[in-house]
Each structure stands twice: as structure tokens, then as C-alpha cells.
Write an enzyme that holds these catalytic residues in place. Structure first.
Site: not given
Ligand code: NAD
Ligand code: UDP
Ligand code: UDP
Length: 317
Positions: A147-148, A191, A209, A275
Site C-alpha cells: 500500500y505505502d 469501525s 493505546g 504501526d
Molecule cells: P474503500 O475500500 O471503501 O474504497 C475503495 C474502492 O475502490 C472500493 O469500492 C473498491 O471496490 C474499489 N476498488 C478497489 N480496487 C479496484 C480496482 N482494481 N478497480 C476498480 N475499483 C477498485 O476505501 P476508502 O476508505 O473509501 O478509500 C478510498 C481512497 O482513499 C483509496 O484510494 C484510499 O487509499 C484513499 N485513502 C483513504 C483513507 C481513509 O481513511 N479512508 C486514508 C487515506 C487514503
Molecule cells: N487499532 C486498535 N484497535 C483496533 C484497530 C486498530 O488499537 O481494533 C489501532 C492500530 O493499531 C493503529 C490505530 O488504531 O495504531 C489506527 O489503526 P487503523 O487501522 O484504523 O489505521 P492506520 O494504522 O492505517 O492509521
């Protein structure tokens, strides 16, 4: 006069993509939502299906796509660690092959294109809060790397298409965002905690935490994305978008328990590999160039999110 734009949203059936589609339709645009439903759901967009200005295409963006639009929001990519680590090779593909296809599309049709990048490009940061010119501290061979590094490579592609082909690009670095339509089983902290609190199950804190995150409500984030897309051509980003108010994960757990009025207790387990200890955006650039800052407080956003999860809990989960 407001001119109707044709807008493509990849990943439009996902959490953020669906809010974006809704907002773009509300503003009078034609919206094409492309999604392969890997992590997204028809449930997120079912209320838009009857709108004649909304079109849904089931498609995987790692394959070429031929449509005609004015703007592209490239949101497609699984976003939660559980989902993106499920098929890490596909995660890299969607970021690299998928971005190349969407950039090739934008090049052919001369569309503006915005990339949903992420705070994960900063990795486990040694600078706090993170400004856009911080180059990051990312492990390229760990479980989060698909991802990163995928998102880092996507940014590279966006800037090379900009330099090489004069594409009009916008790169948003999104920090942790939450709200209704998050996937209830995506393993993300908001969630997880809400579902656990609603079910009266223990709240699972990883580590002690004390690690921090800052949480942005979806509506605020979508507002930032649209402002960035509408900004002058010379603004390419990257621009941080997120809420700078920082909370420890323990504080979040306590707030969720209070708002749900839950009897859940807190339990502690080990911290996942790589993490990040702390994360907080420096959003001064977004403030200056987009006149944007989040407006919704964590407590208010959590209440709406809790209401959503409570509604779907019995039906779908
Ligand atoms: P999400 O998983 O709910 O949405 C991603 C969507 O992309 C899904 O509907 C999935 O079915 C679709 N998808 C995945 N692979 C695909 C492919 N190959 N072709 C077509 N569709 C595809 O996630 P989200 O939280 O809504 O994130 C949306 C975007 O924002 C992502 O690019 C994510 O990396 C970025 N983002 C989100 C967050 C966050 O906190 N939610 C933070 C940083 C970046
Ligand atoms: N985390 C937690 N309990 C959970 C899910 C996540 O303590 O049930 C922690 C996780 O280890 C991280 C932070 O909450 O330190 C945020 O996690 P998340 O996966 O939501 O996002 P990201 O790590 O990508 O910021
Ligand atoms: N592409 C697409 N839709 C288009 C135009 C291009 O999906 O309308 C894809 C195509 O698969 C191509 C990729 O975008 O391989 C990159 O396009 P570009 O023009 O940059 O390079 P090419 O590989 O065509 O030389």
C-alpha cells in the site's frame, strides 16, 4: 452559470468514493462511477442508481478503460490494512497499473485527474506533524509496503505524467477519515471500536493505546477533494487533507464507549508490525491554497457514524 461537468470516480462504490459521487451529483454534474466491488458495495450507491445523471460501470482499473469525461477522481484502492494485505500484489497493481491506465485515459481526453494518496506515504514518521515536504520513513519490504510503496509510486507516476505530458494533476494526501459507509469489518480502529461497543464486546486496543491518530469526517474530506480539483492548474499538490486534532487510541476508545453508552470493557493486545506511533497532518498548505479546514468535531462525526453502524448492524453484519 454552473456548467455541468462529466466526472469519473474510480472506486466510487467505496466509502469515500460514494460520498464523493453523491456530492458531485448534488452539485449538478454527470457522474460515472467505476468499481470492481473488491471492497466497495452496491449498498453504498443504491440510492443514486435512479438518478439519470449517475452511471455505474463494473470494471477493474488495472485494465484499460475508455470513457469521455472532464475530470477523474482516482479513488480505487482497498484502504484498510486487512483489505489491502489480503491480496498485496493486487494492491500494488491497482496503484501502479491502475494509475497508469487512469493517467493514460486523462492524457488521451485531456481531463484533470486527482489522486487519492495517503498519509501512509510518510510511513512511521520521524517528523511531527507531517508537512508535505517531509519525505517519509517507509519500509519497502514489510506487510504495509504494498500500500505505502504502491501509493508512493502512484504519486511518482502522477508527477511524471505532469512533467512529461503536461497533464493537469492534483494529489491529495488523505489522513485517517471515518464516517457512515465505512466497511463494518475493515478492521480499522473507528469501525472496530463502534461495532464492538454496539455489540457490548471488549474494545480491542493494540499496544498500550498511547499511539495517536487524527480523524477527519468524510464530508469534510470530500469538501477538500472538490476544492483541490477546482483549484487553479498550477496547484498540483501534494496537499495534506485531514483533521489535525490528535487523539490517543485510548481516548478514542473511551469516547466511543461513552457515546454508545456501552458496557464494553477495554482489552489490550500486541501492536501490529510497522504501526505508526503518531500521525497528525500539517494542513497549513490546504488552508492557504484551498481555504480549507475541517469543520466537524470528532464527537459529532462519531455520533453520525454510530447511527449508521447501528442501522446496518442487524441487516447486514
Ligand atoms: P474503500 O475500500 O471503501 O474504497 C475503495 C474502492 O475502490 C472500493 O469500492 C473498491 O471496490 C474499489 N476498488 C478497489 N480496487 C479496484 C480496482 N482494481 N478497480 C476498480 N475499483 C477498485 O476505501 P476508502 O476508505 O473509501 O478509500 C478510498 C481512497 O482513499 C483509496 O484510494 C484510499 O487509499 C484513499 N485513502 C483513504 C483513507 C481513509 O481513511 N479512508 C486514508 C487515506 C487514503
Ligand atoms: N487499532 C486498535 N484497535 C483496533 C484497530 C486498530 O488499537 O481494533 C489501532 C492500530 O493499531 C493503529 C490505530 O488504531 O495504531 C489506527 O489503526 P487503523 O487501522 O484504523 O489505521 P492506520 O494504522 O492505517 O492509521
Ligand atoms: N489507457 C486507457 N484509456 C485510454 C487511454 C489509455 O485505459 O483512454 C491506458 C492504456 O492501457 C495505456 C495506459 O493507459 O497502456 C497508458 O497510456 P499512455 O498513453 O500513457 O501510454 P501507452 O502505453 O499507450 O504508450
Amino acid at each position: 452559470m454552473h456548467l455541468k461537468k462529466r466526472v469519473l470516480v474510480t472506486g466510487g462504490a467505496g466509502f469515500l468514493g460514494s460520498h464523493l459521487c453523491e456530492r458531485l451529483l448534488d452539485e449538478g454534474n454527470d457522474v460515472i462511477c467505476v468499481d470492481n466491488f473488491y471492497t466497495g458495495s452496491k449498498r453504498n450507491i443504491v440510492h443514486l442508481i435512479d438518478n439519470p445523471y449517475f452511471e455505474l460501470i463494473r470494471h477493474d482499473i488495472t485494465f484499460p478503460l475508455y470513457v469521455e469525461v472532464d475530470e477523474i477522481y482516482n479513488m480505487a484502492c482497498p484502504a484498510s490494512p486487512i483489505h489491502y494485505q489480503n491480496d498485496p500484489v493486487q494492491t500494488t497493481k491497482v496503484n501502479v497499473h491502475g494509475s497508469i491506465n487512469m493517467l493514460g485515459l486523462a492524457k488521451r481526453i485531456k481531463a484533470r485527474i486527482l489522486q487519492a494518496s495517503t498519509s501512509e506515504v510518510y510511513g512511521d514518521p520521524s517528523v511531527h506533524p507531517q508537512p508535505e515536504n517531509y519525505l517519509g520513513n517507509v519500509n519497502c519490504i514489510g506487510p504495509r509496503s504494498c500500500y505505502d510503496e504502491g501509493k508512493r509510486c502512484a504519486e511518482t507516476l502522477f508527477f511524471d505524467y505532469h512533467r512529461q505530458h503536461r497533464l493537469k494533476i492534483k494529489v491529495a494526501r488523505i489522513f485517517n477519515t471515518y464516517g457512515p459507509r465505512m466497511h463494518p469489518n475493515d478492521g480499522r480502529v473507528v469501525s472496530n471500536f463502534i461495532m464492538q461497543a454496539l455489540r457490548g464486546e471488549p474494545i480491542t486496543i493494540y499496544g498500550d493505546g498511547s499511539q495517536t491518530r487524527s480523524f477527519c469526517y468524510a464530508d469534510d474530506l470530500v469538501d477538500g477533494l472538490i476544492r483541490l480539483m477546482n483549484s487553479p492548474d498550477e496547484i498540483t499538490g501534494p496537499v495534506n487533507l485531514g483533521n489535525p486534532v490528535e487523539f490517543t487510541i485510548l481516548e478514542l476508545a473511551e469516547l466511543v464507549i461513552k457515546l454508545v453508552n456501552s458496557k464494553s470493557r477495554i482489552i489490550f493486545s500486541s501492536l501490529p508490525q510497522d504501526d505508526p506511533r503518531q500521525r497528525k497532518p500539517d494542513i497549513s498548505l490546504a488552508g492557504n491554497i484551498l481555504k480549507w479546514e475541517p469543520a466537524i468535531k470528532l464527537e459529532d462525526g462519531l455520533k453520525k457514524t454510530i447511527e449508521y453502524f447501528n442501522g446496518i448492524r442487524t441487516k447486514y453484519v
